[in-house]
Design an enzyme around this catalytic site. Sequence first.
Site, mmCIF file in Angstrom:
data_model
loop_
_atom_site.group_PDB
_atom_site.id
_atom_site.type_symbol
_atom_site.label_atom_id
_atom_site.label_comp_id
_atom_site.label_asym_id
_atom_site.label_seq_id
_atom_site.Cartn_x
_atom_site.Cartn_y
_atom_site.Cartn_z
ATOM 1 N N ARG A 1 -24.389 7.771 19.270
ATOM 2 C CA ARG A 1 -23.130 8.500 19.487
ATOM 3 C C ARG A 1 -23.062 9.769 18.636
ATOM 4 O O ARG A 1 -22.456 10.754 19.063
ATOM 5 C CB ARG A 1 -21.945 7.590 19.198
ATOM 6 C CG ARG A 1 -21.754 6.578 20.298
ATOM 7 C CD ARG A 1 -20.387 5.940 20.238
ATOM 8 N NE ARG A 1 -20.140 5.193 21.456
ATOM 9 C CZ ARG A 1 -19.470 4.050 21.509
ATOM 10 N NH1 ARG A 1 -18.964 3.529 20.404
ATOM 11 N NH2 ARG A 1 -19.290 3.437 22.656
ATOM 12 N N LYS B 1 -14.779 -9.664 35.449
ATOM 13 C CA LYS B 1 -13.422 -9.930 35.910
ATOM 14 C C LYS B 1 -12.999 -9.056 37.077
ATOM 15 O O LYS B 1 -13.088 -7.838 37.019
ATOM 16 C CB LYS B 1 -12.441 -9.738 34.747
ATOM 17 C CG LYS B 1 -12.513 -10.879 33.743
ATOM 18 C CD LYS B 1 -11.899 -10.514 32.417
ATOM 19 C CE LYS B 1 -10.378 -10.641 32.446
ATOM 20 N NZ LYS B 1 -9.792 -10.145 31.181
ATOM 21 N N GLY C 1 -19.923 -0.624 29.817
ATOM 22 C CA GLY C 1 -20.798 -0.866 28.676
ATOM 23 C C GLY C 1 -21.927 -1.823 28.994
ATOM 24 O O GLY C 1 -23.079 -1.582 28.619
ATOM 25 N N GLY D 1 -14.155 1.954 29.524
ATOM 26 C CA GLY D 1 -12.761 1.961 29.989
ATOM 27 C C GLY D 1 -12.385 3.283 30.636
ATOM 28 O O GLY D 1 -11.716 3.322 31.673
#
Length: 387
Positions: free
Chosen positions: A35, A188, A343, A366
């Site tokens: 990152r 999910k 991810g 997200g």
Amino acid sequence: MKQSIEDIQVDNKRILMRVDFNVPIHDGEITDDRRIKMALPSIKSVINRGGNLTLLSHLGRPSGNGYEEQFSLKPVAKRLSELIGQEVVCSDEDVTSPIILRENVRFNKGEKSGDETFAKLLASDADIYCNDAFGTAHRNHASMVAVPALMEGKPRVAGLLLAKELQYLDQTISNAERPFVAVLGGAKVSDKMGAIDNLLGKVDTILIGGAMAYTFLVAAGTEVGSSLVERDRVEEAKEMLSAAQKSTTELFLPTDHVCVKQIVQGTPVQVVTGAIPNGWMGVDIGLETVAKYTHLLKLAKTIVWNGPMGVFEIEPFDVGTRQVAEQIASATENNAVSIVGGGDSAAAVSIFGLDGKMSHISTGGGASLQMLEGKGFLSVILLDDAV
Ligand code: ADP
Ligand code: MG
């Protein structure tokens, strides 16, 4: 299109740059500095042109009641100065150094609550605001939203990493070459319902895999044994299936499954077509489904992929995810545009050694999902449009 840091003059200016330095740190050592490296193009663009930088980032989840050593950005400052060969001062004090990394913005409660007083403190000596933190783009935190809101009238631009994410997740998707195929999987169904809803009518094909397939299969009237099902989402899944039928999008569910009695390595496996018997659960898409999905992917010109097809962390339940990933890589080689979000999907691509073979791997799970849901970000809306 948003104005980028490269489009504006920065010499002798102080640029307040929000980055994502949320790296894993164990015993004061950074275990993965990717990152930090990803923020280097924007950082170098400023320092090579004579600008001064104040960098902002969060790290982990401190309590918000002030300094906590384990969440300090000091190790990041050290690593960053090694990478750019220049001193990086990690401090919240009034220092005058060309490159300052402020301490973890989440040490202040005001960061998460989007507090204006905290934002004023952050923005106090800044001439230019730059957002290069795509992973946090969907969060209306002070350094993301209140700061650029306060800095109206001054240049507010996108960093190079953010600009690239927006280019793929916004422009490429809204001008997608067809056939346009979305592959959705993962744990999910509730996470991905918004994305499916938005993609119906926009993409030509939706391929469903992973645990979320079982909620849809229950909705379609198929027995799924003890596979993961979100019972409270079955009705919604039914509505989604009938909406799909009325739309121009063709939605596919897996027709065969790799099944086990428990999710552990070495457990007996059976491949089941159609109904899954009691006591067995699907942990991967079967070969018939793989063949169908890879055939459709072969024809695709634009592919978005979010969510693995099975429990890819455990062999041999990685096969479906691997085959799909390899087909996406090979379609990309043949000039399709491929965008990977999530991810775990990005981790799977990396495990399979296919990192360099996708057009774009999003750095924000997200945030990329929210883009697929067709929702914009306040943090991005506040940035200047390119002229
Ligand atoms: P991403 O991070 O790419 O968005 P998710 O977090 O939604 O993906 O889902 C990833 C997780 O889903 C993985 O840990 C994987 O093991 C799990 N998973 C995929 N298929 C199944 C399945 N059939 N049963 C149980 N878990 C599954
Ligand atoms: Mg995940």
